[in-house]
Design an enzyme around this catalytic site. Structure first.
Site: not given
Length: 234
Positions: A35, A54-55, A102, A57, A49
């Site tokens: 992501d 959310d993927t 970001r 980690e 970002r």
């Protein structure tokens, strides 16, 4: 002097913040994970970002590599690397950067929304929602389909986050609205029955000649009208 002022108004009036589906061309500098990626936008290198998802980690300093992170990271990098056209779009309801500096944006790969692809495949979930972002409702629907099919991160006992909370709130509101509607319908029926009864009494009073009965009907009529008036005030 007036010409200078007019020129400045025209110049600044032509400037606009790019939001929603106003896309900006970008080029890939570096993949980071599922992501996150670094793009060159308007001659500036920015780490982005991907907004609203959310993927798992892969490069987190404390979490390490999470299950499903490598698959998501590989898919994202392949899509970005092989893309003929990359674009980003800011969302009016979001800040343009997060607390780490970001960029936050929707990512388009050959005109396809990358966030939707990742959620559809079960590589990501809807997360980090801090406003009414443009595509979130649709992404929750896509996520439900992926979850029902047990794709990717949903192939287990993973708990839903934002979309589940959103669904519960919607259900609660819907139940409250249903309850209010039923109460109103019951109240309307009662008032309708009272109206009919009052009409009947008034007709009976017009036709009655017996004094005792007339007095009784008149008293009853007053009581019913008082009840009707009280119901309407509620």
């Amino acid at each position: 002097m007036k010409k200078w002022i007019l020129a400045l108004i025209i110049y600044f009036g032509s400037l606009s913040v790019v939001y929603a589906d106003q896309r900006i061309d970008a080029s890939l500098i570096k993949c980071v994970d599922g992501d996150t990626a670094v793009f060159k936008v308007d001659n500036e290198e920015i780490k982005f970002r991907f907004l609203a998802i959310d993927t798992p980690e892969t490069v987190h300093p404390t979490k390490g590599e999470e299950e499903g992170g490598k698959v998501a990271s590989t898919y994202t990098c392949e899509r970005l690397t092989n893309a003929k056209k990359l674009q980003i779009a800011y969302d009016e309801a979001s800040t343009k950067t997060d607390k780490y500096g970001r960029g936050l944006a929707w990512i388009y790969v050959d005109d396809y929304l990358l966030q939707e692809e990742l959620i559809k495949l079960g590589y990501a979930e809807v997360a980090y929602i801090y406003g009414k972002y443009e595509f979130v409702d649709h992404l929750c629907e896509v996520q439900k389909s992926a979850r029902d099919s047990k794709l990717g991160i949903w192939n287990g006992n993973r708990e839903e986050g934002y979309c589940k909370t959103k669904s519960n709130k919607t259900t609660k509101v819907s139940k409250e609205e249903t309850t209010r509607t039923k109460k109103k319908e019951t109240k309307d029926k009662k008032n309708s029955s009272l109206d009919e009864l009052i009409d009947i009494l008034e007709k009976m009073i017009d036709k009655t000649t017996c004094v005792p009965i007339l007095i009784f009907l008149c008293v009853l009529l007053v009581v019913l009208k008082a009840i009707r008036g009280k119901n309407k005030k509620k």
